[in-house]
Each structure stands twice: as C-alpha cells, then as structure tokens.
Design a protein around this motif. Structure first.
Motif, PDB file in Angstrom:
ATOM      1  N   GLU A 265      -1.283  -2.003   2.786  1.00 34.99           N
ATOM      2  CA  GLU A 265      -0.780  -0.639   2.787  1.00 34.99           C
ATOM      3  C   GLU A 265       0.173  -0.418   1.619  1.00 34.99           C
ATOM      4  O   GLU A 265       0.856  -1.338   1.161  1.00 34.99           O
ATOM      5  CB  GLU A 265      -0.054  -0.333   4.114  1.00 34.99           C
ATOM      6  N   TYR A 267       3.344   2.204   0.385  1.00 35.05           N
ATOM      7  CA  TYR A 267       4.341   3.130   0.922  1.00 35.05           C
ATOM      8  C   TYR A 267       5.200   3.674  -0.209  1.00 35.05           C
ATOM      9  O   TYR A 267       5.456   2.974  -1.206  1.00 35.05           O
ATOM     10  CB  TYR A 267       5.240   2.432   1.950  1.00 35.05           C
ATOM     11  N   ASN A 290       3.563   6.916   4.053  1.00 30.16           N
ATOM     12  CA  ASN A 290       2.380   6.134   3.741  1.00 30.16           C
ATOM     13  C   ASN A 290       1.585   6.823   2.639  1.00 30.16           C
ATOM     14  O   ASN A 290       1.337   8.030   2.692  1.00 30.16           O
ATOM     15  CB  ASN A 290       1.514   5.974   4.998  1.00 30.16           C
ATOM     16  N   GLN A 292      -1.452   6.556   2.008  1.00 35.37           N
ATOM     17  CA  GLN A 292      -2.723   7.077   2.511  1.00 35.37           C
ATOM     18  C   GLN A 292      -2.567   8.517   2.990  1.00 35.37           C
ATOM     19  O   GLN A 292      -3.437   9.364   2.776  1.00 35.37           O
ATOM     20  CB  GLN A 292      -3.248   6.195   3.636  1.00 35.37           C
TER      21      GLN A 292
END
Length: 603
Positions: A265, A267, A290, A292
C-alpha cells in the motif's frame, strides 16, 4: 533496397482512393494528435489533481493545527494568569480557621475560574486546582468538583513531577478528561502555583475544549499524538495504521507532506508539530490518506473528462466519413465528364451543380471545351514568354558578372597610381592610395563573419589617416586602447566606420579649427566598450530623439541606414542587452558607446 521500399510506400499512398485518403489524413492529422494530446492532458491533469489533493490535505491539516495552536496559547495565558491571581493565591496559602472562611474564598476563586471558562468556552473544557493547604479539610475538597488535594498518588505521577520542575512555565501533557468521558484522553496544561518563598502550594490544570479537537469532520483520517508516540485522539484508530507512529518518529521536520509505503500500500501523510515556547514536549497532528482512494477519485474525474473527448472523436469521424464519401462521389462524376471530354463526346457531358471546388473545376472544363484552340494559342504564347524571361535572366547574370570585374579594375588602377607615386618619390600619395585600397577592399569583401577587433581598428586607423591628409591640422584624432583589451576579440565588421564617418561628415567638417575625435576602447567585466567622442556641432534634443528612434526601428528612413544596421546587427547577433548608445548636446559634440560581449572564437 530501402529506396525501393520507400518508392513502394509512396506509390501505395498515390494509389489510394480519395475516401480512404481522407480517412487516413483524419487519422494522422486529427485522431492520433488529438488522442496523444488527450492522453498527455489527462496525465498532466492527473498529476495536477494529485498535487492539489496533497496541497488540500496539507492545508486542511494546517488549519486544524492553527486552531489547536491558538487554543494552546489561550490555555497557556490563562494558566499563567490564574497562578498569579490573588484569589487563587489566597485559597492556596491562607491558614483557614473554619469552613466559612474556606467556602468564602473558594466562591471567589471559583468565580474567577468560571469567568475564564465562560469567556474562552471555545478553548477551555475545564479548570482544576490541586491544593497543598493542610488547613483545608479533605472532606470539603472531595465535595467540590474542581478542587483536589495533593494525595500521595498524585505526587508520584509524572505530570506532577514535571510541573513542579517547570519554573515560570507550564507543562503540556495528555490525560483523562473530566465529566462523562473520563476515560478519554485529552490535551491539557498544568502550572505550579508558588507562594512568596517559591514553594509549590498548588497546581492549576486546564484541559483543552474537546470539541475543538474532534476530528470527525476531517475528510482524511486524522489523529493527534503526544511526542509522536502516545495516541491522544482521532477519527481513526491506531490499529488502522500500525506503521504510523514508527514513520512519523523518523520525521525531523516540524511540517511536512510525504508519501510512504507499507507493504503493497501507498499512503500520503501530512504532519505538523505543535510545540509551545520553552517546552520540550510537543503534540503532533497527522493526517493519512490511502493513495488508492486518491487515485480512485482522480481516475473517476479523468474518465469523466475523457469520455466526452472519445464521443467527440467518434462524431467527428462519422462527419468526416460522410463528407469524404460525398466529395468522393462528386470527384467520380467529374472524372466521368473529363473522360467524355477526352473522347470528344462533348454532347454527352452532364453538368455538375455546386459552387465548391468540383463545381469550379467543371466550369473550367466547360470553358476548356469551348476555347480549346484559344488554349493552344495561349500555350504557344506562354512558351515564348518563358524564352524571353530566360533571356532576361541571362542578361542579369551577365551584368552581375561584369559588376564583379569593376572592383578588381579599381584595385588595379589604384595599384598603378601607387606604383607611379613610388617612381616619382611621393610617399604621401603612396601611403594614401595604399590605405584607400585596403579600406575599399575591406568594405567590399565584408560578409557576416566576425572579424577581430584588431582588423576593425586597423581599418579605422586607415580611415583616420586619410582624413588627416584631407583636413590637415584642422581636425585631430586619437585612438586609445586599454591594456586589458584583447585585440583577438571578435566583432562584427564595419561596426565602427559608420559612426566615425558620421563624426566627420555631420560633426567636425563645419568646425574651422580645434576639431577633435577620440576613440577609446576599454573592457568592463566580460564586455567590450568602444567610445567614439567628438566636439562637433552635436544634436539638439529632438534630433537626438529622432536618431535613437530610427536606430531601434527596423524600417526606419534611409538617412541613418548605416548606424541603424550596426545597432540591429549587434542586437540580433549578441542579444538585447548589447547595442549602441548615443548622447549629444548641441554645439558641444556627440558621444557614441558601442557595447559588445567579449568573445575570441567565431560563433
């Protein structure tokens, strides 16, 4: 082999039908560039949106931090005022003989604290006072919410020790809130109340208004930490971001926005540190988002912007196809009529309506059928005109060749005069003719190549020598060159001569005596300056202004074409910071300063 492939591809394009060619042109000239531009614009928009998101997150965090910092300043000031308040000091230091005295002083001190709470209700949640007055009954303190006694359990706590050690300042920490949410943690400041002997007789504890630091309205996950380690509050849990404490402890700046990776991930973290003056401890406000989620929003907006472009390209492709099909059909009709004309079937030709190019071509075709003999006559006349034009061109070439002979004839004639003067022992004429020949050869053979400063000054010296023979002692000239000037420096040819000639023609010729011309060459930093100064008749304000205007005007009059060309050539070759400056005063003389860069190699 490559040449054959190139010819094959070229013939393939020539053999394409008009409809297919129009579609290909639309693809090459329209769809592909538009698609590339759309992709590029979309990528730039995505970058810009990501950057705006980062800036927005940092700005929102900054606004929140500023709000908290203002509340911290209020709490710090109130704590300082309470510790020096007479009612608070009386409550902590007075030796009470009965409860009536105590409750009377308490009501007055409580009024002071309540006033502060009411006045700063947006910043202060509660005010508590810890006392070390043995004359106050512990039972009475337990009945009052905002008063407490220094129990042994309080004296062993870290915040108590730190507060006692802080002199003339408060100690910021986090602790349990009062009231219904006593299990929650909040930011608070404690400050010691000291008597005249500097003994700690009480501690004022002020808690920040919890509503001020609630983070539920923040769009990003936001939290407040103490010393980058203790999680105080936030609209998310520390379990949601187990890496957060470790990451922010690596930050050595008070304010930063950065991207971090945790596992697979990505951030975006915005961090800002809150620290009061003189305090070693601090709070940190951090927001996490995030990548994403950011990219999902960016992709959604990008797709919303990209879909209309795709629809537009499809609609334009359909329109181009319809137009190309219609135009191709008219081209086919025109080809059929031309074929009938070529076969001589004039009666079978059908008229093509319209005012476009096809209609105009048919009109020309119709005119061709009616005037074919006149057309042949025009072709013959055109051939005759071409022959005449060819003859004239040959004449011009011959004249140009002849014009190149004249300078050589002139040089030979001057050389003959010089040799004749040598034979007759006339050295002045020999020298004069020699300098004149060199000057004329330099002027005629000049090109756009750069010459050395030495060559240019040599021609000026020849010119000055010729003028000395002409005017005698009536005009004197002087050429000085500073020692630090490199004579190999490059300069445009014929840069100085127009200004030197103007000094003689327009300034010095009319003076009866004491006419003087000074040329000074010097270097300043990395630039060459050539100053040409005379004491001639000069120019008034309007004449000088006209000359300056003409120099800067590319289409100026022909009276100053020489100086204008020098000015324009210098600026075009070296840049706008270089050029020529002219100053003059009526009946006092004129000064010209030529400014060029110093360079020794041809650019």
């Amino acid at each position: 082999m490559n040449k054959l492939n190139y010819k094959k591809r070229f013939h393939l394009f020539k053999d394409m039908k008009f409809l297919h060619r129009m579609i290909l042109i639309y693809l090459i000239g329209g769809i592909i560039p538009l698609l590339v531009m759309s992709i590029y614009t979309n990528m730039q928009t995505r970058k810009m949106m990501i950057k705006v998101t980062e800036e927005t997150q940092a700005e929102e965090l900054s606004v929140l931090s500023s709000s908290i910092r203002e509340s911290m300043s209020v709490l710090d000031n109130v704590a300082r005022l309470l510790c020096s308040n007479d009612q608070i000091l009386k409550l902590t230091t007075r030796k009470y003989k009965n409860k009536t005295q105590f409750y009377s002083d308490y009501r007055k001190a409580n009024t002071v604290m309540e006033d502060y709470i009411n006045f700063y209700e947006q910043d202060i949640s509660s005010i508590n006072l810890f006392l070390d007055n043995p004359t106050i009954d512990t039972y009475d303190l337990n009945r009052i919410n905002n008063l407490s006694y220094f129990k042994q359990s309080v004296r062993t706590q870290t915040w108590y020790k730190e507060t006692v050690d802080c002199v003339d300042k408060g100690y910021w920490y986090f602790g349990a809130t009062s009231g219904a949410n006593a299990k929650d943690q909040t930011m608070q400041i404690s400050r010691a109340v000291r008597d005249d002997n500097d003994n700690v007789v009480g501690i004022v504890v002020i808690q920040i208004q919890y509503d001020k630091v609630t983070l539920n309205e923040q769009r990003q996950d936001t939290a407040i930490l103490y010393n980058d380690y203790y999680w105080i509050s936030g609209n998310c849990s520390s379990l949601d971001y187990p890496f957060l404490k470790e990451e922010i402890q690596k930050i050595n700046k008070s304010k930063v926005t950065k991207q971090i990776s945790y596992g697979v991930e990505e951030y975006l973290i915005s961090y800002e540190r809150l620290q009061m003056d003189g305090s070693d401890d601090y709070y940190s406000v951090v927001s996490v988002q995030n990548y994403q989620d950011i990219m999902a929003g960016v992709n959604r907006i990008s797709m919303q912007a990209f879909i209309p472009e795709i629809i537009g390209m499809i609609v334009s492709a359909l329109l181009i196809f319809a137009f190309a099909a219609s135009y191709s059909n008219r081209m086919f009709q025109l080809r059929v009529q031309m074929h009938r004309v070529a076969q001589g079937e004039y009666d079978e030709v059908e008229r093509i309506e319209g005012n476009d190019e096809i209609g105009e071509l048919y009109t020309e075709l119709e005119q061709m059928m009616q005037d074919i003999r006149l057309l042949m006559s025009n072709v013959v006349d055109e051939q005759v005109q071409k022959e005449k034009l060819h003859t004239r061109q040959k004449e011009v070439e011959f004249k140009m060749l002849a014009s190149q002979i004249n300078p050589h004839f002139l040089y030979n004639t001057l050389e003959t005069i010089r040799m004749k003067a040598v034979v007759n022992h006339q050295p002045e004429i020999v020298e004069l003719v020699k300098m004149l020949a060199k000057t004329m050869r330099y002027n005629i053979q000049v090109t756009d190549r750069l010459v050395t400063l030495k060559e240019e000054l040599q021609m000026v010296e020849y010119y000055l020598k010729i003028q000395e023979y002409r005017f005698g002692d009536r005009i004197t000239s002087e050429l000085t060159i500073d020692p630090d000037v490199d004579m190999k420096a490059r300069i445009l040819p014929l840069t100085l001569q127009p200004f030197v000639e103007n000094a003689f023609v327009h300034g010095l010729e009319e003076k009866a005596c004491d006419a003087r011309l000074v040329i000074h060459v010097y270097k300043k930093k990395d630039d060459i300056f050539i100053e040409i100064r005379d004491n001639g008749k000069g120019m008034d304000y309007y004449e000088l202004g006209h000359l300056r205007k003409v120099m800067k005007d590319e289409a100026g009059d022909d009276n100053h074409i020489g100086v204008r060309n020098v000015y324009q050539r210098i600026r075009l070759l070296f840049g706008g910071e270089y050029g020529v400056e002219v100053d003059s005063e009526k009946d006092a003389g004129t000064k010209v300063v030529i400014h060029i860069p110093y360079q020794t190699e041809i650019d």
